[in-house]
Design a protein around this motif. Structure first.
Motif, PDB file in Angstrom:
ATOM      1  N   PRO A 168       1.532  -5.614  11.210  1.00  0.00           N
ATOM      2  CA  PRO A 168       2.971  -5.885  11.185  1.00  0.00           C
ATOM      3  C   PRO A 168       3.570  -5.957  12.586  1.00  0.00           C
ATOM      4  O   PRO A 168       3.039  -5.397  13.549  1.00  0.00           O
ATOM      5  N   THR A 169       4.708  -6.642  12.654  1.00  0.00           N
ATOM      6  CA  THR A 169       5.479  -6.785  13.883  1.00  0.00           C
ATOM      7  C   THR A 169       6.703  -5.887  13.801  1.00  0.00           C
ATOM      8  O   THR A 169       7.358  -5.801  12.751  1.00  0.00           O
ATOM      9  N   ALA A 170       7.025  -5.213  14.910  1.00  0.00           N
ATOM     10  CA  ALA A 170       8.183  -4.318  14.928  1.00  0.00           C
ATOM     11  C   ALA A 170       9.480  -5.110  14.832  1.00  0.00           C
ATOM     12  O   ALA A 170       9.590  -6.243  15.319  1.00  0.00           O
ATOM     13  N   HIS A 171      10.469  -4.488  14.196  1.00  0.00           N
ATOM     14  CA  HIS A 171      11.795  -5.086  14.000  1.00  0.00           C
ATOM     15  C   HIS A 171      12.812  -3.954  14.149  1.00  0.00           C
ATOM     16  O   HIS A 171      12.499  -2.798  13.819  1.00  0.00           O
ATOM     17  N   PRO A 172      14.035  -4.234  14.616  1.00  0.00           N
ATOM     18  CA  PRO A 172      15.020  -3.159  14.749  1.00  0.00           C
ATOM     19  C   PRO A 172      15.281  -2.387  13.452  1.00  0.00           C
ATOM     20  O   PRO A 172      15.683  -1.227  13.491  1.00  0.00           O
ATOM     21  N   MET A 173      15.028  -3.029  12.307  1.00  0.00           N
ATOM     22  CA  MET A 173      15.270  -2.368  11.028  1.00  0.00           C
ATOM     23  C   MET A 173      13.982  -1.980  10.310  1.00  0.00           C
ATOM     24  O   MET A 173      14.009  -1.625   9.144  1.00  0.00           O
ATOM     25  N   GLY A 174      12.838  -2.087  11.007  1.00  0.00           N
ATOM     26  CA  GLY A 174      11.589  -1.703  10.376  1.00  0.00           C
ATOM     27  C   GLY A 174      10.419  -2.485  10.926  1.00  0.00           C
ATOM     28  O   GLY A 174      10.185  -2.510  12.135  1.00  0.00           O
ATOM     29  N   GLU A 175       9.672  -3.155  10.042  1.00  0.00           N
ATOM     30  CA  GLU A 175       8.559  -3.986  10.469  1.00  0.00           C
ATOM     31  C   GLU A 175       8.251  -5.020   9.396  1.00  0.00           C
ATOM     32  O   GLU A 175       8.554  -4.827   8.220  1.00  0.00           O
ATOM     33  N   TYR A 176       7.648  -6.131   9.831  1.00  0.00           N
ATOM     34  CA  TYR A 176       7.391  -7.239   8.922  1.00  0.00           C
ATOM     35  C   TYR A 176       6.122  -7.967   9.370  1.00  0.00           C
ATOM     36  O   TYR A 176       5.627  -7.750  10.483  1.00  0.00           O
ATOM     37  N   VAL A 177       5.612  -8.846   8.515  1.00  0.00           N
ATOM     38  CA  VAL A 177       4.474  -9.685   8.860  1.00  0.00           C
ATOM     39  C   VAL A 177       5.014 -11.017   9.367  1.00  0.00           C
ATOM     40  O   VAL A 177       5.742 -11.712   8.651  1.00  0.00           O
ATOM     41  N   ALA A 178       4.674 -11.364  10.589  1.00  0.00           N
ATOM     42  CA  ALA A 178       5.199 -12.588  11.196  1.00  0.00           C
ATOM     43  C   ALA A 178       4.487 -13.813  10.638  1.00  0.00           C
ATOM     44  O   ALA A 178       3.265 -13.824  10.467  1.00  0.00           O
ATOM     45  N   VAL A 179       5.266 -14.864  10.352  1.00  0.00           N
ATOM     46  CA  VAL A 179       4.729 -16.134   9.868  1.00  0.00           C
ATOM     47  C   VAL A 179       5.452 -17.278  10.563  1.00  0.00           C
ATOM     48  O   VAL A 179       6.521 -17.100  11.151  1.00  0.00           O
TER      49      VAL A 179
END
Length: 317
Positions: free
Chosen positions: A247-258
């Protein structure tokens, strides 16, 4: 499903929510062999209804998924229960191994496992989550219109969240939890008539089966009927580590980048829905799943054509 299928599917979809089922439906309708592996723990389980979904507004989440599974199966797709623990790649085929030891194989993999919400450690939040503790004004706002709403400061988007809920009620209180907004944010709250409480929050006050208020550290209880909170949203993506995807870090958590087509950085692996888009509602997640499925099918068509051309060339030698 046996311990490991000898006959690979075209596509293994991990996650049977709106994105996963939307993708599987699209793939099955173009005669791709597809299996959906679903752990049975949808994020929206506490909600009484799915809102903002055209022509299906208010449908219970469980009924929506049941209908989706039936539709996928009606076109020959498979839906099986299980939690995927790891994914590996062997000879250009992805092998998804379930927690119980079973495994399923596919030429392509779509991750549609969604998110896990992480709430602040405040007693009462989880108890009322999805009922009168909410996060999304578009998902639940109409149902709490004109009520006394409290917004808990949890991160960079909390003031914005308070302004969104102010559209639904003229009685909104912002609980700063010891760090009052300053500058432009403070002016915005004042301009919209949003009261700010600076003290730290100790717990939610619950009476019977309803939220009664927010209890501060000094014992004061501020009466509220609804509390809004921004959870930290974490992609359910640990199983992808086996193919080198994290996953990629995000200010509100993390997500899978696509990319725009739903492709991840790992060839052959796509992702759709909340696992890659933290803000996607059910309709958007289903649409993203369908869009990713179209891209996967096109990729498979290209591969099938290359293989057929190679076979033709060999027979003509």
């Amino acid at each position: 499903m046996t311990d490991e299928r000898e006959d690979s599917y075209d596509v293994v979809v991990v996650g049977g929510g709106a994105a996963g089922l939307g993708a599987a439906l699209t793939l099955a309708r173009v005669r791709r062999s597809v299996v959906v592996v679903d752990g049975g723990t949808p994020r929206n389980t506490p909600a009484t209804g799915v809102h903002g979904l055209l022509a299906l507004d208010g449908l219970p989440p469980a009924e929506l998924l049941a209908r989706g599974r039936e539709e996928v199966r009606g076109y020959g797709g498979e839906v099986v229960s299980g939690v995927v623990g790891t994914v590996t790649r062997r000879d250009e085929v992805f092998v998804a191994t379930l927690a119980d030891g079973r495994a399923v194989r596919g030429r392509r993999l779509l991750a549609a496992t969604g998110l896990t919400d992480e709430l602040p450690d405040i007693p009462g939040l989880w108890q009322r989550w999805g009922r009168d503790v909410l996060h999304c004004p578009y998902c639940h706002g109409w149902e709490v219109r004109d009520q006394a709403i409290g917004v808990l400061a949890t991160g960079p988007m909390s003031v914005h969240q308070a302004l969104l809920f102010r559209q639904l009620s003229d009685d909104v209180t912002f609980f700063a939890r010891g760090s009052a907004p300053a500058g432009e944010q403070a002016r915005q709250l004042v301009a919209r008539g949003i009261h700010v409480v600076e003290g730290d929050v100790a717990a939610l006050e619950i009476t019977g089966d309803r939220l009664a208020g927010v209890r501060l550290a000094d014992g004061t209880v501020v009466e509220r009927e609804v509390v809004a909170v921004s959870p930290r949203m974490v992609a359910r993506a640990g199983f992808l580590a086996g193919v080198g995807l994290y996953p990629t870090a995000h200010p509100m958590g993390e997500y899978v980048a696509v990319d725009a087509a739903g492709r991840t950085e790992v060839p052959g692996v796509w992702a759709a829905g909340n696992v890659t888009d933290l803000a996607a509602q059910v309709g958007a997640a289903a649409a993203a799943g369908a869009a990713a499925a179209a891209q996967i099918n096109a990729d498979l068509v290209a591969e099938d054509t290359r293989l057929a051309a190679g076979d033709l060339e060999r027979t003509q030698r």
